[in-house]
Design a protein around this motif. Structure first.
Motif, PDB file in Angstrom:
ATOM      1  N   MET A  69       0.843  25.997  39.510  1.00  0.00           N
ATOM      2  CA  MET A  69       1.182  25.489  40.844  1.00  0.00           C
ATOM      3  C   MET A  69      -0.051  25.040  41.632  1.00  0.00           C
ATOM      4  SD  MET A  69       4.390  25.333  41.092  1.00  0.00           S
ATOM      5  CE  MET A  69       4.580  25.013  42.822  1.00  0.00           C
ATOM      6  N   GLY A  70      -1.212  25.524  41.268  1.00  0.00           N
ATOM      7  CA  GLY A  70      -2.426  25.129  41.989  1.00  0.00           C
ATOM      8  C   GLY A  70      -2.626  23.627  41.980  1.00  0.00           C
ATOM      9  N   THR A  71      -2.394  23.000  40.842  1.00  0.00           N
ATOM     10  CA  THR A  71      -2.553  21.549  40.737  1.00  0.00           C
ATOM     11  C   THR A  71      -1.475  20.819  41.529  1.00  0.00           C
ATOM     12  OG1 THR A  71      -3.541  21.840  38.552  1.00  0.00           O
ATOM     13  CG2 THR A  71      -2.776  19.640  39.098  1.00  0.00           C
ATOM     14  N   VAL A  72      -0.270  21.359  41.551  1.00  0.00           N
ATOM     15  CA  VAL A  72       0.807  20.749  42.335  1.00  0.00           C
ATOM     16  C   VAL A  72       0.434  20.736  43.811  1.00  0.00           C
ATOM     17  CG1 VAL A  72       3.217  21.014  43.082  1.00  0.00           C
ATOM     18  CG2 VAL A  72       2.599  21.375  40.676  1.00  0.00           C
ATOM     19  N   PHE A  73      -0.078  21.855  44.317  1.00  0.00           N
ATOM     20  CA  PHE A  73      -0.479  21.916  45.726  1.00  0.00           C
ATOM     21  C   PHE A  73      -1.665  20.994  46.007  1.00  0.00           C
ATOM     22  CE2 PHE A  73       1.884  26.003  45.668  1.00  0.00           C
ATOM     23  CZ  PHE A  73       2.775  25.692  46.683  1.00  0.00           C
ATOM     24  N   LEU A  74      -2.546  20.827  45.038  1.00  0.00           N
ATOM     25  CA  LEU A  74      -3.665  19.902  45.201  1.00  0.00           C
ATOM     26  C   LEU A  74      -3.158  18.467  45.328  1.00  0.00           C
ATOM     27  CD1 LEU A  74      -6.675  19.379  45.332  1.00  0.00           C
ATOM     28  CD2 LEU A  74      -6.730  19.432  42.817  1.00  0.00           C
ATOM     29  N   TRP A  75      -2.198  18.078  44.487  1.00  0.00           N
ATOM     30  CA  TRP A  75      -1.602  16.738  44.598  1.00  0.00           C
ATOM     31  C   TRP A  75      -0.909  16.557  45.941  1.00  0.00           C
ATOM     32  CZ3 TRP A  75      -2.838  12.637  42.031  1.00  0.00           C
ATOM     33  CH2 TRP A  75      -3.296  12.724  40.720  1.00  0.00           C
ATOM     34  N   LEU A  76      -0.208  17.577  46.398  1.00  0.00           N
ATOM     35  CA  LEU A  76       0.468  17.489  47.702  1.00  0.00           C
ATOM     36  C   LEU A  76      -0.538  17.338  48.839  1.00  0.00           C
ATOM     37  CD1 LEU A  76       3.303  20.136  47.227  1.00  0.00           C
ATOM     38  CD2 LEU A  76       3.549  17.634  47.323  1.00  0.00           C
ATOM     39  N   ALA A  77      -1.660  18.051  48.750  1.00  0.00           N
ATOM     40  CA  ALA A  77      -2.713  17.912  49.761  1.00  0.00           C
ATOM     41  C   ALA A  77      -3.264  16.489  49.757  1.00  0.00           C
ATOM     42  CB  ALA A  77      -3.826  18.924  49.514  1.00  0.00           C
ATOM     43  N   ALA A  78      -3.479  15.935  48.568  1.00  0.00           N
ATOM     44  CA  ALA A  78      -3.986  14.562  48.463  1.00  0.00           C
ATOM     45  C   ALA A  78      -2.997  13.563  49.078  1.00  0.00           C
ATOM     46  CB  ALA A  78      -4.268  14.204  47.005  1.00  0.00           C
ATOM     47  N   ALA A 127      -2.224  19.380  55.121  1.00  0.00           N
ATOM     48  CA  ALA A 127      -3.133  19.365  53.963  1.00  0.00           C
ATOM     49  C   ALA A 127      -3.975  20.636  53.871  1.00  0.00           C
ATOM     50  CB  ALA A 127      -4.043  18.142  54.027  1.00  0.00           C
ATOM     51  N   VAL A 128      -4.343  21.217  54.994  1.00  0.00           N
ATOM     52  CA  VAL A 128      -5.200  22.412  54.969  1.00  0.00           C
ATOM     53  C   VAL A 128      -4.529  23.577  54.231  1.00  0.00           C
ATOM     54  CG1 VAL A 128      -6.366  24.144  56.390  1.00  0.00           C
ATOM     55  CG2 VAL A 128      -6.564  21.724  56.975  1.00  0.00           C
ATOM     56  N   PRO A 129      -3.312  23.998  54.612  1.00  0.00           N
ATOM     57  CA  PRO A 129      -2.705  25.101  53.845  1.00  0.00           C
ATOM     58  C   PRO A 129      -2.376  24.706  52.403  1.00  0.00           C
ATOM     59  CG  PRO A 129      -1.186  24.327  55.535  1.00  0.00           C
ATOM     60  CD  PRO A 129      -2.490  23.645  55.779  1.00  0.00           C
ATOM     61  N   LEU A 130      -2.046  23.439  52.168  1.00  0.00           N
ATOM     62  CA  LEU A 130      -1.788  23.003  50.797  1.00  0.00           C
ATOM     63  C   LEU A 130      -3.049  23.127  49.949  1.00  0.00           C
ATOM     64  CD1 LEU A 130       0.423  19.867  51.529  1.00  0.00           C
ATOM     65  CD2 LEU A 130       1.171  22.002  50.452  1.00  0.00           C
ATOM     66  N   ALA A 131      -4.192  22.734  50.512  1.00  0.00           N
ATOM     67  CA  ALA A 131      -5.461  22.858  49.790  1.00  0.00           C
ATOM     68  C   ALA A 131      -5.813  24.322  49.567  1.00  0.00           C
ATOM     69  CB  ALA A 131      -6.574  22.155  50.559  1.00  0.00           C
ATOM     70  N   LEU A 132      -5.561  25.150  50.570  1.00  0.00           N
ATOM     71  CA  LEU A 132      -5.821  26.586  50.406  1.00  0.00           C
ATOM     72  C   LEU A 132      -4.951  27.177  49.304  1.00  0.00           C
ATOM     73  CD1 LEU A 132      -6.217  27.726  54.117  1.00  0.00           C
ATOM     74  CD2 LEU A 132      -7.985  27.745  52.346  1.00  0.00           C
ATOM     75  N   LEU A 133      -3.690  26.771  49.259  1.00  0.00           N
ATOM     76  CA  LEU A 133      -2.809  27.242  48.187  1.00  0.00           C
ATOM     77  C   LEU A 133      -3.283  26.754  46.825  1.00  0.00           C
ATOM     78  CD1 LEU A 133       0.693  26.875  49.870  1.00  0.00           C
ATOM     79  CD2 LEU A 133      -0.354  28.998  49.038  1.00  0.00           C
ATOM     80  N   SER A 134      -3.835  25.540  46.775  1.00  0.00           N
ATOM     81  CA  SER A 134      -4.346  25.038  45.496  1.00  0.00           C
ATOM     82  C   SER A 134      -5.548  25.852  45.030  1.00  0.00           C
ATOM     83  CB  SER A 134      -4.712  23.559  45.597  1.00  0.00           C
ATOM     84  OG  SER A 134      -5.969  23.363  46.187  1.00  0.00           O
ATOM     85  N   MET A 153     -19.567  23.748  39.487  1.00  0.00           N
ATOM     86  CA  MET A 153     -18.228  23.397  39.938  1.00  0.00           C
ATOM     87  C   MET A 153     -17.770  22.183  39.130  1.00  0.00           C
ATOM     88  SD  MET A 153     -16.913  22.107  43.708  1.00  0.00           S
ATOM     89  CE  MET A 153     -17.650  23.461  44.538  1.00  0.00           C
ATOM     90  N   GLY A 154     -16.608  22.290  38.541  1.00  0.00           N
ATOM     91  CA  GLY A 154     -16.051  21.193  37.764  1.00  0.00           C
ATOM     92  C   GLY A 154     -15.359  20.174  38.650  1.00  0.00           C
ATOM     93  N   SER A 155     -14.784  19.178  38.001  1.00  0.00           N
ATOM     94  CA  SER A 155     -14.094  18.111  38.735  1.00  0.00           C
ATOM     95  C   SER A 155     -12.944  18.641  39.576  1.00  0.00           C
ATOM     96  CB  SER A 155     -13.557  17.070  37.753  1.00  0.00           C
ATOM     97  OG  SER A 155     -14.604  16.450  37.081  1.00  0.00           O
ATOM     98  N   ILE A 156     -12.171  19.545  39.008  1.00  0.00           N
ATOM     99  CA  ILE A 156     -11.016  20.072  39.741  1.00  0.00           C
ATOM    100  C   ILE A 156     -11.465  20.942  40.920  1.00  0.00           C
ATOM    101  CG2 ILE A 156     -10.598  22.163  38.365  1.00  0.00           C
ATOM    102  CD1 ILE A 156      -7.801  19.825  39.401  1.00  0.00           C
ATOM    103  N   GLY A 157     -12.570  21.663  40.741  1.00  0.00           N
ATOM    104  CA  GLY A 157     -13.113  22.456  41.845  1.00  0.00           C
ATOM    105  C   GLY A 157     -13.598  21.567  42.975  1.00  0.00           C
ATOM    106  N   LEU A 158     -14.230  20.450  42.608  1.00  0.00           N
ATOM    107  CA  LEU A 158     -14.677  19.491  43.620  1.00  0.00           C
ATOM    108  C   LEU A 158     -13.480  18.874  44.339  1.00  0.00           C
ATOM    109  CD1 LEU A 158     -16.911  17.935  45.031  1.00  0.00           C
ATOM    110  CD2 LEU A 158     -16.915  16.336  43.092  1.00  0.00           C
ATOM    111  N   ALA A 159     -12.431  18.573  43.587  1.00  0.00           N
ATOM    112  CA  ALA A 159     -11.215  18.013  44.196  1.00  0.00           C
ATOM    113  C   ALA A 159     -10.610  18.997  45.194  1.00  0.00           C
ATOM    114  CB  ALA A 159     -10.199  17.655  43.110  1.00  0.00           C
ATOM    115  N   ARG A 160     -10.557  20.265  44.811  1.00  0.00           N
ATOM    116  CA  ARG A 160     -10.003  21.290  45.723  1.00  0.00           C
ATOM    117  C   ARG A 160     -10.868  21.425  46.975  1.00  0.00           C
ATOM    118  NH1 ARG A 160      -8.747  24.153  40.653  1.00  0.00           N
ATOM    119  NH2 ARG A 160      -6.476  24.140  40.492  1.00  0.00           N
TER     120      ARG A 160
END
Length: 156
Positions: free
Chosen positions: A62-71, A47-54, A1-8
Motif C-alpha cells: 500500500m505504500g506505493t499506492v499512497f505515493l501515487w495518490l500523493a503525486a 498530499a501530506v497525509p498521503l505521503a506520510l502513509l506512503s 536513499m533509493g529512487s523510491i525513497g527520494l520520491a517519498r
C-alpha cells in the motif's frame, strides 16, 4: 536513499514547502488569498497525509499506492494553478464568485467587513512575470512528474 525513497521525500517536502510559503505569505506577508488560491491548497493538504502513509507503509504494498495518490494530489494542485494563472494572464474567463470567505472570528458581520475581497484575476505578487499561481503550477506539476518517474522507475 533509493529512487523510491527520494520520491517519498519529494511527495512530503513539496506540498509542505508550498503550503508553508502560501500560509507564510498570507499571515506574515499580508497577501490575502482569493478563492482559487484556496483551491490550490486543498490537494496539498491531502498530499501530506498521503505521503506520510506512503512512508509509514513503505514495506507493504500500500505504500506505493499512497505515493501515487500523493503525486496525483500534487499534480491536481498544479492543474488548478494553471487554470488560476490563465485567469490572471487573461487567457480565459475566471469564475464570477471568486472572492475570499470571512475568517473564523466570533463576530460574523465584523469578519465579513474586515475581510478584503480579492479578485482571482489580479495577481498580488509576481517574480519575472510569474504569479504565485504560476509558480505553484510549475513546481507542483514538475514535482508530480518527477515523483511519478522515480516511482515508475523503481516499480518496473
Amino acid at each position: 536513499m533509493g529512487s523510491i525513497g527520494l520520491a517519498r521525500t519529494l511527495a512530503l517536502v513539496v506540498p509542505v514547502a508550498l503550503l508553508a510559503g502560501a500560509l507564510g505569505s498570507q499571515y506574515l506577508g499580508g497577501l490575502y488569498p482569493c478563492e482559487m488560491c484556496h483551491w490550490q491548497r486543498w490537494p496539498h493538504y491531502a498530499a501530506v497525509p498521503l505521503a506520510l502513509l506512503s512512508i509509514v507503509l513503505r514495506d507493504k504494498g500500500m505504500g506505493t499506492v499512497f505515493l501515487w495518490l500523493a503525486a496525483v494530489a500534487i499534480f491536481a494542485s498544479g492543474a488548478i494553478g494553471v487554470f488560476h494563472a490563465g485567469v490572471e494572464y487573461g487567457w480565459w474567463e475566471g469564475l464570477t464568485s471568486c472572492s475570499t470567505s470571512p475568517g473564523g472570528g466570533g463576530d460574523f458581520l465584523a469578519d465579513i467587513m474586515a475581510t478584503p475581497v480579492i479578485s482571482c484575476d489580479q495577481p498580488q505578487w509576481t517574480l519575472f512575470g510569474i504569479s504565485l499561481a504560476g509558480f505553484n503550477a510549475i513546481i507542483s506539476i514538475g514535482a508530480a512528474m518527477v515523483i511519478a518517474w522515480l516511482t515508475r522507475k523503481t516499480t518496473r
